[in-house]
Design an enzyme around this catalytic site. Structure first.
Site: not given
Ligand code: GLN
Length: 491
Positions: A78, A158, A182
């Site tokens: 990532k 994400s 995410s």
């Molecule tokens: N969807 C959540 C956010 O936008 C979690 C994102 C994540 O876990 N990095 O904050």
């Protein structure tokens, strides 16, 4: 010979040791697959030269019988993980062409164990999002499509690049991070396995920070066993991360196949949402039935503060983000947009460098931390967080070994379909996953079935602190019962 890219990590490990194929061949097969799948936009940087170099080095080690536990296994990383001498952007324009002079602890442990870097994977900008649509490199496409439809679906976010690449056989496994869901939500959207370890289990050093008290790194892989194999290399104490916990890393793989007989599995009644699709209800009861058939005992439990988790998360996470992102000022990293004064230069750089969602979080975060509002919002959210944690503790104190929930409230949705007018619509994706981050617990998402349109759905298991092993044992029971799901290739 079967296509090398469709092997699991466990199978590839065997093939490499038996010399059925070389790490170079395995790597080349993946590089070719990546090239043929650019339409998915899973990789934001391909590193074929580095990959071949690492593969040749792995082959030498294997030849001498000195290969590490991941010798010759090609992985995607990532783009939130700093990779030395390789561009790392968090998929934000503000980092520009930033090339870190250091390597994140998690990735350095993967290389130490012999893994191969195929390239950097797409993600939501600074990991803020649930669909991978906020990336400055554009959205990632899910290799899964609705039956009879060509509509491009999101892979979740994400860690959308990680999930899409693993599902589409563009790497054998990937690193990911999870602040509110995410790892687990994109895993559920792509029929892959995603593990969010206990807070403090994997070092955060060298990972671009979003919300430091919630961020955790973990693997996405195609099987529960593969995720356990990756976890062993990723986990471990790191003095460079003060929140990293100094306890030994177990052999997670040994938990696979262990009996779950007599384990108590909690079914939290607060996760049964009004208007929950019947398919998700069914998936959940199927999962419970499979665990029961394996000898586990199912008990209804109550986590009364569940409904406050998402609102509290959207105070705590933006607050921490606004402070973490203060460092992007046009001076130290990436993009700089000149102005008449230094203040104007900061403003111009940040206005141009950050995307809409990131700017929204910075504004919310700054607001909830500001004098006069701090007590009403931030402090209050921290108190709610303590109550959420206590809900889980009470439940585990009653002898519950793990909790079973759906991973997401729906299957993957179309690119551009959600969150346009109302960001909360997007935030609701994490309704079942944020509680786990707020409490610092480990969670795993395992593919468990499909919806009526043929899209994958996942179940989540939540464990006690530092008891990832139980999640691997239970996760494998679900995997055995549900089977594997591979997207038909159309790209
Ligand atoms: N969807 C959540 C956010 O936008 C979690 C994102 C994540 O876990 N990095 O904050």
């Amino acid at each position: 010979m079967t296509d090398l890219t469709s092997l699991t990590i466990a199978e590839a490990r065997e093939g490499l040791t038996n010399k059925s194929f070389t790490a170079r061949e395995l790597t080349d097969a993946h590089l070719a697959a990546i090239e043929a799948a650019r339409v998915l936009n899973a990789y934001v940087l391909e590193t074929p030269d580095r990959a071949r170099e690492m593969a040749d080095a792995a082959d030498k080690q294997i030849g001498k019988g000195e290969g590490g536990p991941l010798a010759g296994i090609p992985l995607g990383i990532k783009d939130l993980f700093a990779t030395r001498d390789i561009r790392t952007t968090a998929c934000s324009k503000i980092l520009g062409n930033f090339v870190p002079p250091y390597e994140s602890t998690v990735t350095s442990q993967l290389w130490r164990d012999g893994a191969i870097l195929l390239g950097k994977l797409n993600n939501d900008e600074f990991a803020m999002g649930s669909s991978n649509e906020t990336s400055c490199f554009g959205p990632v496409v899910n290799p899964w499509r609705r039956e009879g439809s060509n509509t491009h679906l999101v892979p979740g976010g994400s860690s959308g690049g990680s999930a899409s690449a693993v599902a589409a056989l563009l790497c054998m496994g990937a690193t990911a991070t999870d602040t509110g869901g995410s790892i687990r939500q994109p895993a559920a959207f792509t029929a892959t396995v995603g593990v969010k370890p206990t807070y403090g289990r994997c070092s955060r050093w060298g990972i671009v920070a979003f919300a430091s008290s919630l961020d955790q790194a973990g693997p996405i892989a195609r099987t529960v066993r593969d995720s356990a194999i990756l976890m062993r290399s990723m986990a471990g104490h790191d003095p460079k991360d003060t929140t990293s916990v100094n306890i030994g890393v177990p052999d997670y793989e040994a938990a696979i196949g262990k009996s779950v007989k007599g384990m108590k599995i909690g079914i939290p009644k607060e996760y049964r949402l009004d208007g929950m699709p019947a398919e998700i209800e069914k998936l959940w009861s199927d999962g419970a039935a499979w665990l029961k058939a394996a000898g586990a005992e199912l008990v209804e439990v109550s986590l009364p503060h569940t409904k406050y988790a998402l609102p509290a998360y959207y105070i705590v996470a933006p607050a921490e983000a606004s402070s973490n992102l203060a460092r992007y000022d046009g001076v130290r990293y990436g993009l700089r947009v000149p102005g008449r004064s230094i203040g104007e230069m900061y403003e111009n750089s940040r206005a141009d460098g950050f995307g809409d969602e990131v700017r929204r979080r910075v504004m919310i975060g700054t607001y909830v931390l500001s004098a006069g509002y701090y007590d009403a919002y931030y402090l209050r959210a921290q108190k709610v967080r303590t109550l959420i944690k206590k809900d889980f503790e009470d439940c585990f104190a009653k002898g519950v070994n793990a909790i079973l929930t759906p991973a997401t409230p729906s299957a993957a949705f179309g690119v551009g379909e959600k969150g346009g007018a109302d960001p909360v619509e997007m935030y609701l994706n994490d309704i079942f996953t944020v509680t786990v981050n707020m409490a610092g617990l480990p969670g795993i998402a395992v593919p468990a079935g499909k919806d009526a349109q043929g899209l994958p759905l996942g179940l989540q298991l939540i464990g006690r602190t530092f008891d990832e092993e139980t999640l691997f044992s239970l996760g494998e029971v679900i995997e055995q019962a549900a089977g594997h799901f591979t997207p038909p290739r159309w790209w």
